[in-house]
Motif scaffolding. Structure first.
Motif, PDB file in Angstrom:
ATOM      1  N   LEU A 116       0.837  -1.194   0.000  1.00 14.29           N
ATOM      2  CA  LEU A 116       0.000   0.000   0.000  1.00 14.29           C
ATOM      3  C   LEU A 116       0.876   1.249   0.000  1.00 14.29           C
ATOM      4  O   LEU A 116       0.623   2.191  -0.744  1.00 14.29           O
ATOM      5  N   PHE A 117       1.916   1.247   0.822  1.00 13.66           N
ATOM      6  CA  PHE A 117       2.825   2.390   0.862  1.00 13.66           C
ATOM      7  C   PHE A 117       3.483   2.602  -0.503  1.00 13.66           C
ATOM      8  O   PHE A 117       3.599   3.729  -0.967  1.00 13.66           O
ATOM      9  N   LYS A 118       3.891   1.526  -1.155  1.00 13.25           N
ATOM     10  CA  LYS A 118       4.542   1.637  -2.465  1.00 13.25           C
ATOM     11  C   LYS A 118       3.587   2.241  -3.493  1.00 13.25           C
ATOM     12  O   LYS A 118       3.971   3.133  -4.254  1.00 13.25           O
ATOM     13  N   GLN A 119       2.330   1.773  -3.521  1.00 12.53           N
ATOM     14  CA  GLN A 119       1.363   2.336  -4.465  1.00 12.53           C
ATOM     15  C   GLN A 119       1.095   3.813  -4.152  1.00 12.53           C
ATOM     16  O   GLN A 119       1.011   4.638  -5.058  1.00 12.53           O
ATOM     17  N   PHE A 120       0.988   4.148  -2.886  1.00  7.92           N
ATOM     18  CA  PHE A 120       0.739   5.530  -2.479  1.00  7.92           C
ATOM     19  C   PHE A 120       1.905   6.429  -2.884  1.00  7.92           C
ATOM     20  O   PHE A 120       1.716   7.548  -3.317  1.00  7.92           O
ATOM     21  N   SER A 121       3.117   5.909  -2.760  1.00  9.75           N
ATOM     22  CA  SER A 121       4.313   6.700  -3.082  1.00  9.75           C
ATOM     23  C   SER A 121       4.588   6.778  -4.577  1.00  9.75           C
ATOM     24  O   SER A 121       4.994   7.827  -5.076  1.00  9.75           O
ATOM     25  N   ASP A 122       4.377   5.671  -5.292  1.00  9.60           N
ATOM     26  CA  ASP A 122       4.802   5.593  -6.693  1.00  9.60           C
ATOM     27  C   ASP A 122       3.699   5.837  -7.717  1.00  9.60           C
ATOM     28  O   ASP A 122       3.995   6.119  -8.870  1.00  9.60           O
ATOM     29  N   ASN A 123       2.446   5.710  -7.326  1.00  7.46           N
ATOM     30  CA  ASN A 123       1.345   5.801  -8.275  1.00  7.46           C
ATOM     31  C   ASN A 123       0.522   7.057  -7.982  1.00  7.46           C
ATOM     32  O   ASN A 123      -0.329   7.056  -7.102  1.00  7.46           O
ATOM     33  N   PRO A 124       0.751   8.150  -8.723  1.00  6.85           N
ATOM     34  CA  PRO A 124       0.048   9.401  -8.426  1.00  6.85           C
ATOM     35  C   PRO A 124      -1.473   9.289  -8.559  1.00  6.85           C
ATOM     36  O   PRO A 124      -2.208   9.931  -7.825  1.00  6.85           O
ATOM     37  N   GLU A 125      -1.938   8.455  -9.490  1.00  8.81           N
ATOM     38  CA  GLU A 125      -3.391   8.279  -9.640  1.00  8.81           C
ATOM     39  C   GLU A 125      -3.975   7.605  -8.398  1.00  8.81           C
ATOM     40  O   GLU A 125      -5.041   7.984  -7.915  1.00  8.81           O
ATOM     41  N   PHE A 126      -3.276   6.591  -7.896  1.00  7.90           N
ATOM     42  CA  PHE A 126      -3.729   5.902  -6.681  1.00  7.90           C
ATOM     43  C   PHE A 126      -3.708   6.860  -5.497  1.00  7.90           C
ATOM     44  O   PHE A 126      -4.646   6.912  -4.707  1.00  7.90           O
ATOM     45  N   LYS A 127      -2.650   7.643  -5.379  1.00  2.96           N
ATOM     46  CA  LYS A 127      -2.524   8.586  -4.274  1.00  2.96           C
ATOM     47  C   LYS A 127      -3.662   9.602  -4.315  1.00  2.96           C
ATOM     48  O   LYS A 127      -4.293   9.883  -3.286  1.00  2.96           O
ATOM     49  N   ARG A 128      -3.963  10.143  -5.486  1.00  2.00           N
ATOM     50  CA  ARG A 128      -5.042  11.124  -5.630  1.00  2.00           C
ATOM     51  C   ARG A 128      -6.395  10.483  -5.304  1.00  2.00           C
ATOM     52  O   ARG A 128      -7.216  11.045  -4.592  1.00  2.00           O
ATOM     53  N   TRP A 129      -6.626   9.264  -5.834  1.00  2.00           N
ATOM     54  CA  TRP A 129      -7.888   8.578  -5.563  1.00  2.00           C
ATOM     55  C   TRP A 129      -8.045   8.315  -4.071  1.00  2.00           C
ATOM     56  O   TRP A 129      -9.102   8.553  -3.503  1.00  2.00           O
ATOM     57  N   LEU A 130      -6.991   7.819  -3.430  1.00  2.00           N
ATOM     58  CA  LEU A 130      -7.051   7.512  -2.007  1.00  2.00           C
ATOM     59  C   LEU A 130      -7.298   8.784  -1.199  1.00  2.00           C
ATOM     60  O   LEU A 130      -8.133   8.799  -0.287  1.00  2.00           O
ATOM     61  N   ALA A 131      -6.603   9.858  -1.536  1.00  2.00           N
ATOM     62  CA  ALA A 131      -6.782  11.123  -0.819  1.00  2.00           C
ATOM     63  C   ALA A 131      -8.211  11.636  -0.982  1.00  2.00           C
ATOM     64  O   ALA A 131      -8.842  12.051  -0.005  1.00  2.00           O
ATOM     65  N   ASP A 132      -8.754  11.592  -2.190  1.00  2.00           N
ATOM     66  CA  ASP A 132     -10.126  12.050  -2.426  1.00  2.00           C
ATOM     67  C   ASP A 132     -11.135  11.188  -1.677  1.00  2.00           C
ATOM     68  O   ASP A 132     -12.081  11.685  -1.072  1.00  2.00           O
ATOM     69  N   THR A 133     -10.935   9.892  -1.710  1.00  2.00           N
ATOM     70  CA  THR A 133     -11.860   8.958  -1.056  1.00  2.00           C
ATOM     71  C   THR A 133     -11.850   9.129   0.452  1.00  2.00           C
ATOM     72  O   THR A 133     -12.908   9.210   1.082  1.00  2.00           O
TER      73      THR A 133
END
Length: 147
Positions: A116-133
């Motif tokens: 999860l940390f790797k996706q949050f750090s490396d995947n800007p789309e995932f980070k934006r989606w997670l932050a919005d959600t």
């Protein structure tokens, strides 16, 4: 203050039509009441997650879904700085504090949930989606005591 004085700069006349008129009464409904938040159902969060990031090969997908749907929102919502921002600042500044709180929660999960940390750090789309959600799930939630 002695050097300041009121000066007349201009005079104008307001011309109104000579006719009978009625002023509508002041509405008495809706003032000072905050609408109930529209809470996104857990199934909608999971569906959105799967639609956008279902192609990521998670080792433990159920645990990641559980983290996103429950643990992360609860930990972010309990952050004191975020709670203070929600109560005393506008939505934009509350979002800034939310994003800081989310980053702290994700870093705290790094030891146990490196995927999860790797996706949050490396995947800007995932980070934006997670932050919005997570922001949507926590912004209108009442303050909760720290865990």
């Amino acid at each position: 203050m002695d050097s300041y004085r009121v000066e007349k700069q201009a005079a104008q006349r307001v011309q109104l039509a000579d006719q009978d008129a009625e002023i509508d009464p002041v509405p008495t409904d809706g003032g000072g009441h905050k609408a109930d938040p529209e809470l996104d159902r857990l199934s909608n969060i999971i569906r959105g997650f799967n639609d956008l990031f279902g192609n990521i090969a998670w080792e433990d997908g159920d645990r990641i879904r559980q983290l996103i749907a429950n643990e992360i929102p609860n930990k972010v919502a309990a952050n004191a700085a975020y709670q203070n921002a929600k109560q005393n600042l506008d939505k934009q500044n509350a979002r800034i504090e939310h994003d800081k709180a989310l980053g702290s929660v994700i870093i705290g999960l790094m030891k146990d949930d490196t995927e999860l940390f790797k996706q949050f750090s490396d995947n800007p789309e995932f980070k934006r989606w997670l932050a919005d959600t997570i922001f949507s799930a926590t912004y209108d939630r009442p303050a909760s005591p720290p865990p």
